[in-house]
Write an enzyme that holds these catalytic residues in place. Structure first.
Site, PDB file in Angstrom:
ATOM      1  N   CYS A  65      89.874 -70.443 -26.771  1.00  0.00           N
ATOM      2  CA  CYS A  65      88.653 -70.639 -27.700  1.00  0.00           C
ATOM      3  C   CYS A  65      89.411 -70.135 -29.225  1.00  0.00           C
ATOM      4  CB  CYS A  65      87.486 -69.839 -27.213  1.00  0.00           C
ATOM      5  SG  CYS A  65      86.234 -69.956 -28.755  1.00  0.00           S
ATOM      6  N   CYS A  69      85.748 -63.310 -30.592  1.00  0.00           N
ATOM      7  CA  CYS A  69      84.638 -62.513 -30.319  1.00  0.00           C
ATOM      8  C   CYS A  69      85.189 -61.391 -29.573  1.00  0.00           C
ATOM      9  CB  CYS A  69      83.544 -63.249 -29.602  1.00  0.00           C
ATOM     10  SG  CYS A  69      82.746 -64.800 -30.558  1.00  0.00           S
ATOM     11  N   CYS A  72      84.937 -61.259 -25.481  1.00  0.00           N
ATOM     12  CA  CYS A  72      85.035 -62.489 -24.829  1.00  0.00           C
ATOM     13  C   CYS A  72      86.549 -62.706 -23.983  1.00  0.00           C
ATOM     14  CB  CYS A  72      84.574 -63.465 -25.436  1.00  0.00           C
ATOM     15  SG  CYS A  72      84.551 -65.099 -24.686  1.00  0.00           S
ATOM     16  N   CYS A 109      72.777 -74.025 -16.555  1.00  0.00           N
ATOM     17  CA  CYS A 109      73.432 -73.660 -17.934  1.00  0.00           C
ATOM     18  C   CYS A 109      74.937 -74.147 -17.831  1.00  0.00           C
ATOM     19  CB  CYS A 109      73.377 -72.114 -18.189  1.00  0.00           C
ATOM     20  SG  CYS A 109      72.094 -71.458 -17.814  1.00  0.00           S
ATOM     21  N   CYS A 142      70.162 -76.127 -19.765  1.00  0.00           N
ATOM     22  CA  CYS A 142      70.403 -75.144 -21.080  1.00  0.00           C
ATOM     23  C   CYS A 142      71.790 -75.820 -21.428  1.00  0.00           C
ATOM     24  CB  CYS A 142      69.736 -73.904 -20.709  1.00  0.00           C
ATOM     25  SG  CYS A 142      70.252 -72.835 -22.067  1.00  0.00           S
ATOM     26  N   CYS A 202      67.000 -69.987 -26.244  1.00  0.00           N
ATOM     27  CA  CYS A 202      67.521 -69.016 -25.211  1.00  0.00           C
ATOM     28  C   CYS A 202      68.556 -68.112 -26.132  1.00  0.00           C
ATOM     29  CB  CYS A 202      68.251 -69.480 -24.141  1.00  0.00           C
ATOM     30  SG  CYS A 202      69.180 -68.255 -22.938  1.00  0.00           S
ATOM     31  N   ARG A 272      66.045 -61.855 -18.948  1.00  0.00           N
ATOM     32  CA  ARG A 272      67.176 -62.064 -17.710  1.00  0.00           C
ATOM     33  C   ARG A 272      68.284 -61.201 -17.880  1.00  0.00           C
ATOM     34  NH1 ARG A 272      69.980 -67.677 -18.779  1.00  0.00           N
ATOM     35  NH2 ARG A 272      67.734 -68.249 -19.110  1.00  0.00           N
TER      36      ARG A 272
HETATM   37  S1  SF4 Z   1      81.954 -66.068 -26.910  1.00  0.00           S
HETATM   38 FE1  SF4 Z   1      83.926 -66.645 -26.307  1.00  0.00          FE
HETATM   39  S2  SF4 Z   1      84.031 -68.614 -25.983  1.00  0.00           S
HETATM   40 FE2  SF4 Z   1      82.176 -68.336 -27.321  1.00  0.00          FE
HETATM   41  S3  SF4 Z   1      83.038 -68.538 -29.469  1.00  0.00           S
HETATM   42 FE3  SF4 Z   1      83.160 -66.300 -28.913  1.00  0.00          FE
HETATM   43  S4  SF4 Z   1      85.374 -66.271 -28.052  1.00  0.00           S
HETATM   44 FE4  SF4 Z   1      84.814 -68.455 -27.925  1.00  0.00          FE
END
Ligand code: SF4
Length: 404
Positions: A65, A69, A72, A109, A142, A202, A272
């Site tokens: 990605c 984040c 993540c 999901c 979802c 959600c 959840r």
């Molecule tokens: S949560 Fe993970 S997969 Fe989603 S945008 Fe952020 S870094 Fe990318």
């Protein structure tokens, strides 16, 4: 205990507690914990009986990605040794979804890593939803594809999506310390776009990232105001190779207090237990079922959960039952509100008090001021439990059967 009597009475009436009452739940002691669970359990049973909704994750596109984040394992620069693959073909995704539905899941999901979908990605997901609904028209779908551009939510709704997931994750005040490549306002905007298109919203949070009690209460109230129909509560899985790998801040007792606070603020909303259930609640998972009315079956996006059969056994042993495809999840008055909001193309619900002051603009945009308390770091007596973090090596994107 006056606090719990008050919260129970309000919850049974579908009323939201004050911010001070929500904070007080997080400040209760371990001696009071079973009373807190019992009080939240009364509210849960009032609106959701003993039903447990099962949801099944299919990771359509894993890793790589461009967003950052911190929590993540799929983020930009992540060194976590997760599965990395590009878009599954519709039939591959439908096979994984079928396994989840056969295991008892009512909702599938469909999740893809990335900042947000291209129009071509919406086409791919449209084909995938068609393959899933061909096999089982009853299954709820979802979709979770990141930030939405104009008209993408409408296209997903027209293609048969029932809901869209996009978590706020943490408070507006701390969002910038967790992610730099997009903003809290971007996330609010996407939830509003989804809701405005008539998709069930959600949206939830992640606990355990070093946030304060005030941050947790802020984000939970923001989700209520935003009109989220389901609130996934994630407990941070500190993946090696991510910036938050050393954030082992949660105990099972704190997780239960957080769940109870979320339930009291969202008495008639699906709550959840999401990622991190096995890692942080551990042997206390069944107590979580007395508070939350929904869990994921089997594995998560990039980590493995306990065996799907163990989830089913736990539900049965704790005296709960799996919610059937024909049963409504939300209480009737919430479903009415969601349908009305969809028809009007508006966000929020009557219960959410969203738009008090001018339509959707203010939804989730409130700030409750800078947090004053130090980050909560209860820690565990026995330190980090890296042994409980298991990277997913089966199911979608592999040759091995899914865990369901
Ligand atoms: S949560 Fe993970 S997969 Fe989603 S945008 Fe952020 S870094 Fe990318």
């Amino acid at each position: 205990m006056d606090l719990l009597d008050t919260l129970t009475a309000k919850g049974l009436r579908g009323e939201v507690p004050t911010r001070e009452e929500a904070l007080a739940v997080l400040a209760t002691t371990d001696d009071e914990l079973l009373d807190v669970v019992a009080a939240a359990g009364k509210v849960r049973r009032r609106w959701f009986g003993r039903r447990v909704k099962l949801n099944y994750l299919v990771n359509l596109k894993s890793g790589l990605c461009p967003e950052d984040c911190s929590y993540c394992s799929q983020r930009l620069g992540s060194k976590a040794e997760i599965l990395k693959y590009t878009w599954l073909k519709p039939e591959q995704a439908a096979d994984a979804a079928r396994a989840g539905v056969a295991g008892g899941a009512k909702r599938v999901c469909l999740v893809a890593s990335g900042r947000g979908p291209t129009d071509r990605d919406i086409d791919r997901v449209t084909d995938t939803m068609a393959a899933i609904k061909d096999a089982d028209p009853e299954v709820e779908i979802c979709v979770c594809l990141g930030l939405l551009s104009d008209n993408q939510a409408e296209r997903l709704k027209a293609a048969g999506a029932d809901a869209y997931n996009h978590n706020l994750n943490t408070s507006e005040n701390t969002y910038g310390t967790i992610t730099k490549t997009h903003t809290y306002a971007d996330r609010v905007d996407t939830v509003q776009k989804a809701h405005g298109a008539g998709l069930s919203a959600c949206s939830g949070l992640i606990a355990g990232m070093g946030e304060t009690d005030e941050d947790l209460v802020d984000v939970v109230f923001a989700l209520r105001e935003l009109g989220s129909d389901s609130v996934p509560v994630n407990f941070l899985i500190p993946f090696e190779g991510t910036p938050l790998a050393k954030e082992w801040n949660l105990t099972p007792q704190r997780c239960l207090r957080i769940l109870a606070m979320v339930r009291f603020v969202n008495p008639d909303t699906e709550v959840r237990i999401a990622g991190g259930r096995e890692v942080h609640l551990r042997s206390m998972q069944p107590l979580g079922l007395h508070i939350a009315n929904s869990i994921f079956l089997g594995d998560y996006l990039t980590s493995e959960g306990q065996a799907g059969q163990a989830d089913l056994d736990m539900i049965k042993d704790a005296g709960f039952e799996v919610e059937g495809a024909g049963e409504a999840t939300l209480p009737r008055h919430r479903a009415d509100v969601a349908e009305a909001a969809a028809a009007a193309g508006s966000c929020g619900s009557a219960a959410s008090a969203c738009g008090s002051g001018g339509g959707c603009g203010p939804c989730g945009g409130h700030s409750h001021g800078a947090p004053e308390a130090a980050p909560v770091t209860e820690g565990t007596d026995d330190g980090p439990r890296e042994d409980l973090v298991k990277v997913r090596r089966r199911g979608a994107g592999t040759e091995l059967a899914p865990n369901a």
